[in-house]
Design a protein around this motif. Structure first.
Motif, PDB file in Angstrom:
ATOM      1  N   LYS A 285       4.966  24.671   2.863  1.00 56.82           N
ATOM      2  CA  LYS A 285       5.863  25.235   3.870  1.00 56.82           C
ATOM      3  C   LYS A 285       7.292  24.933   3.462  1.00 56.82           C
ATOM      4  O   LYS A 285       7.533  24.094   2.609  1.00 56.82           O
ATOM      5  N   ARG A 286       8.219  25.583   4.135  1.00 61.32           N
ATOM      6  CA  ARG A 286       9.635  25.297   3.894  1.00 61.32           C
ATOM      7  C   ARG A 286      10.001  23.962   4.541  1.00 61.32           C
ATOM      8  O   ARG A 286       9.622  23.707   5.684  1.00 61.32           O
ATOM      9  N   ALA A 287      10.734  23.146   3.807  1.00 67.92           N
ATOM     10  CA  ALA A 287      11.215  21.863   4.337  1.00 67.92           C
ATOM     11  C   ALA A 287      12.532  22.138   5.053  1.00 67.92           C
ATOM     12  O   ALA A 287      13.560  22.355   4.426  1.00 67.92           O
ATOM     13  N   GLU A 288      12.483  22.133   6.380  1.00 74.13           N
ATOM     14  CA  GLU A 288      13.655  22.483   7.181  1.00 74.13           C
ATOM     15  C   GLU A 288      14.103  21.331   8.068  1.00 74.13           C
ATOM     16  O   GLU A 288      14.496  21.515   9.219  1.00 74.13           O
ATOM     17  N   GLY A 289      14.045  20.125   7.554  1.00 75.51           N
ATOM     18  CA  GLY A 289      14.466  18.934   8.282  1.00 75.51           C
ATOM     19  C   GLY A 289      14.443  17.742   7.353  1.00 75.51           C
ATOM     20  O   GLY A 289      14.118  17.862   6.165  1.00 75.51           O
ATOM     21  N   ASP A 290      14.811  16.583   7.894  1.00 75.45           N
ATOM     22  CA  ASP A 290      14.721  15.357   7.102  1.00 75.45           C
ATOM     23  C   ASP A 290      13.308  15.280   6.530  1.00 75.45           C
ATOM     24  O   ASP A 290      12.324  15.488   7.250  1.00 75.45           O
ATOM     25  N   THR A 291      13.223  14.985   5.239  1.00 73.50           N
ATOM     26  CA  THR A 291      11.925  15.031   4.566  1.00 73.50           C
ATOM     27  C   THR A 291      11.512  13.632   4.122  1.00 73.50           C
ATOM     28  O   THR A 291      12.301  12.900   3.533  1.00 73.50           O
ATOM     29  N   TYR A 292      10.261  13.295   4.437  1.00 70.84           N
ATOM     30  CA  TYR A 292       9.697  11.997   4.092  1.00 70.84           C
ATOM     31  C   TYR A 292       8.674  12.194   2.976  1.00 70.84           C
ATOM     32  O   TYR A 292       7.779  13.025   3.095  1.00 70.84           O
ATOM     33  N   PHE A 293       8.808  11.418   1.926  1.00 65.47           N
ATOM     34  CA  PHE A 293       7.912  11.475   0.769  1.00 65.47           C
ATOM     35  C   PHE A 293       7.084  10.198   0.785  1.00 65.47           C
ATOM     36  O   PHE A 293       7.632   9.099   0.723  1.00 65.47           O
ATOM     37  N   THR A 294       5.767  10.344   0.853  1.00 65.41           N
ATOM     38  CA  THR A 294       4.893   9.183   1.017  1.00 65.41           C
ATOM     39  C   THR A 294       3.850   9.111  -0.088  1.00 65.41           C
ATOM     40  O   THR A 294       3.168  10.094  -0.374  1.00 65.41           O
ATOM     41  N   CYS A 295       3.732   7.920  -0.661  1.00 67.09           N
ATOM     42  CA  CYS A 295       2.682   7.604  -1.625  1.00 67.09           C
ATOM     43  C   CYS A 295       1.900   6.434  -1.046  1.00 67.09           C
ATOM     44  O   CYS A 295       2.489   5.407  -0.698  1.00 67.09           O
ATOM     45  N   VAL A 296       0.599   6.592  -0.914  1.00 63.63           N
ATOM     46  CA  VAL A 296      -0.238   5.536  -0.332  1.00 63.63           C
ATOM     47  C   VAL A 296      -1.151   4.904  -1.377  1.00 63.63           C
ATOM     48  O   VAL A 296      -2.181   4.328  -1.039  1.00 63.63           O
TER      49      VAL A 296
ATOM     50  N   ARG B  68       0.796  -1.230   0.000  1.00 69.52           N
ATOM     51  CA  ARG B  68       0.000   0.000   0.000  1.00 69.52           C
ATOM     52  C   ARG B  68       0.829   1.280   0.000  1.00 69.52           C
ATOM     53  O   ARG B  68       0.432   2.272  -0.581  1.00 69.52           O
ATOM     54  N   THR B  69       1.952   1.278   0.698  1.00 67.74           N
ATOM     55  CA  THR B  69       2.670   2.514   0.997  1.00 67.74           C
ATOM     56  C   THR B  69       4.130   2.449   0.568  1.00 67.74           C
ATOM     57  O   THR B  69       4.787   1.438   0.751  1.00 67.74           O
ATOM     58  N   CYS B  70       4.601   3.568   0.033  1.00 71.82           N
ATOM     59  CA  CYS B  70       6.024   3.747  -0.254  1.00 71.82           C
ATOM     60  C   CYS B  70       6.437   5.074   0.379  1.00 71.82           C
ATOM     61  O   CYS B  70       5.852   6.119   0.066  1.00 71.82           O
ATOM     62  N   THR B  71       7.418   5.012   1.274  1.00 71.85           N
ATOM     63  CA  THR B  71       7.926   6.225   1.917  1.00 71.85           C
ATOM     64  C   THR B  71       9.440   6.262   1.782  1.00 71.85           C
ATOM     65  O   THR B  71      10.130   5.316   2.150  1.00 71.85           O
ATOM     66  N   ILE B  72       9.920   7.369   1.238  1.00 73.09           N
ATOM     67  CA  ILE B  72      11.352   7.617   1.039  1.00 73.09           C
ATOM     68  C   ILE B  72      11.751   8.771   1.950  1.00 73.09           C
ATOM     69  O   ILE B  72      11.015   9.757   2.073  1.00 73.09           O
ATOM     70  N   LYS B  73      12.925   8.668   2.549  1.00 72.80           N
ATOM     71  CA  LYS B  73      13.466   9.748   3.386  1.00 72.80           C
ATOM     72  C   LYS B  73      14.685  10.337   2.693  1.00 72.80           C
ATOM     73  O   LYS B  73      15.555   9.614   2.224  1.00 72.80           O
ATOM     74  N   ILE B  74      14.726  11.661   2.644  1.00 73.04           N
ATOM     75  CA  ILE B  74      15.923  12.361   2.171  1.00 73.04           C
ATOM     76  C   ILE B  74      16.422  13.215   3.329  1.00 73.04           C
ATOM     77  O   ILE B  74      15.678  14.013   3.893  1.00 73.04           O
ATOM     78  N   PRO B  75      17.694  13.011   3.704  1.00 76.77           N
ATOM     79  CA  PRO B  75      18.226  13.721   4.870  1.00 76.77           C
ATOM     80  C   PRO B  75      18.419  15.208   4.598  1.00 76.77           C
ATOM     81  O   PRO B  75      18.668  15.625   3.458  1.00 76.77           O
TER      82      PRO B  75
ATOM     83  N   ALA C  49       7.580   3.010  -6.034  1.00 68.27           N
ATOM     84  CA  ALA C  49       6.296   2.338  -5.806  1.00 68.27           C
ATOM     85  C   ALA C  49       5.906   1.520  -7.036  1.00 68.27           C
ATOM     86  O   ALA C  49       5.467   0.370  -6.913  1.00 68.27           O
ATOM     87  N   ALA C  50       6.096   2.077  -8.226  1.00 68.80           N
ATOM     88  CA  ALA C  50       5.770   1.352  -9.463  1.00 68.80           C
ATOM     89  C   ALA C  50       6.736   0.188  -9.695  1.00 68.80           C
ATOM     90  O   ALA C  50       6.313  -0.915 -10.075  1.00 68.80           O
ATOM     91  N   MET C  51       8.030   0.406  -9.451  1.00 71.17           N
ATOM     92  CA  MET C  51       9.010  -0.669  -9.613  1.00 71.17           C
ATOM     93  C   MET C  51       8.678  -1.833  -8.688  1.00 71.17           C
ATOM     94  O   MET C  51       8.788  -2.997  -9.073  1.00 71.17           O
ATOM     95  N   HIS C  52       8.297  -1.518  -7.480  1.00 70.11           N
ATOM     96  CA  HIS C  52       7.955  -2.560  -6.500  1.00 70.11           C
ATOM     97  C   HIS C  52       6.807  -3.414  -7.011  1.00 70.11           C
ATOM     98  O   HIS C  52       6.827  -4.646  -6.889  1.00 70.11           O
ATOM     99  N   LYS C  53       5.802  -2.784  -7.601  1.00 72.02           N
ATOM    100  CA  LYS C  53       4.646  -3.539  -8.104  1.00 72.02           C
ATOM    101  C   LYS C  53       5.021  -4.421  -9.285  1.00 72.02           C
ATOM    102  O   LYS C  53       4.548  -5.545  -9.392  1.00 72.02           O
ATOM    103  N   THR C  54       5.867  -3.943 -10.178  1.00 77.34           N
ATOM    104  CA  THR C  54       6.254  -4.754 -11.331  1.00 77.34           C
ATOM    105  C   THR C  54       7.145  -5.916 -10.894  1.00 77.34           C
ATOM    106  O   THR C  54       7.022  -7.013 -11.419  1.00 77.34           O
ATOM    107  N   GLN C  55       8.014  -5.687  -9.927  1.00 75.16           N
ATOM    108  CA  GLN C  55       8.873  -6.771  -9.439  1.00 75.16           C
ATOM    109  C   GLN C  55       8.060  -7.821  -8.690  1.00 75.16           C
ATOM    110  O   GLN C  55       8.339  -9.011  -8.794  1.00 75.16           O
ATOM    111  N   MET C  56       7.057  -7.397  -7.936  1.00 75.72           N
ATOM    112  CA  MET C  56       6.210  -8.346  -7.212  1.00 75.72           C
ATOM    113  C   MET C  56       5.456  -9.249  -8.187  1.00 75.72           C
ATOM    114  O   MET C  56       5.261 -10.426  -7.923  1.00 75.72           O
ATOM    115  N   LYS C  57       5.036  -8.679  -9.313  1.00 77.10           N
ATOM    116  CA  LYS C  57       4.277  -9.451 -10.295  1.00 77.10           C
ATOM    117  C   LYS C  57       5.184 -10.162 -11.292  1.00 77.10           C
ATOM    118  O   LYS C  57       4.719 -10.983 -12.064  1.00 77.10           O
ATOM    119  N   GLY C  58       6.475  -9.801 -11.315  1.00 74.96           N
ATOM    120  CA  GLY C  58       7.402 -10.425 -12.243  1.00 74.96           C
ATOM    121  C   GLY C  58       7.106 -10.074 -13.695  1.00 74.96           C
ATOM    122  O   GLY C  58       7.283 -10.898 -14.583  1.00 74.96           O
TER     123      GLY C  58
END
Length: 165
Positions: free
Chosen positions: A101-112, A41-48, A76-85
């Motif tokens: 807002k300004r991103a002033e810390g470690d930033t998390y990018f989430t796709c649900v 369901r979820t893909c979350t990437i962190k960029i420091p 997220a798309a790569m994960h789905k294609t690899q799961m299905k082969g």
């Protein structure tokens, strides 16, 4: 291979992501994304929030924010294609963004939309035609703004089956 099995799933995904970006997208490798969560369901990437990712205003550079959203959607798309082969070619066709807002810390990018993306992959395999579908990615900085978004992205994911008929 036994050593590789000692790592957690997110560490394995991060190693895969780092190797992929080093070989295919070196500018993305430079910003050091890591996988925080990746499941059906979820893909979350962190960029420091490091010197290499900041601008002159001491917030995250807009190019880094765009790279984080791109990375999240594509992973997220790569994960789905690899799961299905299956072999599905995918790219991001367009991006709309609302910087809140300004991103002033470690930033998390989430796709649900993992389940939606899995459906898009299935449709692309059935039709054999190129499909364009929107996916949403939300960026947050938990250390500075909590759960409040700092940016909202809408990416147009373009998919096409690469399997010969």
């Amino acid at each position: 291979m036994k050593l590789f099995n000692l790592f957690s799933e997110t560490t394995k995904y991060t190693l895969f992501l780092r190797l992929f970006t080093l070989l295919k997208v070196p500018s993305l490798f430079y910003v050091r994304p890591s996988v925080h969560q990746l499941d059906e369901r979820t893909c979350t990437i962190k960029i420091p929030f490091k010197r290499r990712n900041k601008n002159h205003m001491n917030s995250m550079f807009v190019g880094v924010l765009a790279s984080g959203a791109d990375c999240t959607g594509v992973l997220a798309a790569m994960h789905k294609t690899q799961m299905k082969g299956v072999k599905v070619g995918f790219a991001l066709k367009s991006m709309q963004v609302d910087f809140i807002k300004r991103a002033e810390g470690d930033t998390y990018f989430t796709c649900v939309q993992g389940l939606d993306i899995a459906q898009y992959v299935k449709e692309a395999m059935i039709t054999g035609e190129r499909l364009n579908r929107p996916i949403k990615v939300i960026a947050t900085c938990p250390d500075s703004t909590g759960d409040e978004p700092v940016a909202a992205f809408t990416l147009m994911l373009s998919l096409k089956s690469m399997t010969k008929k």
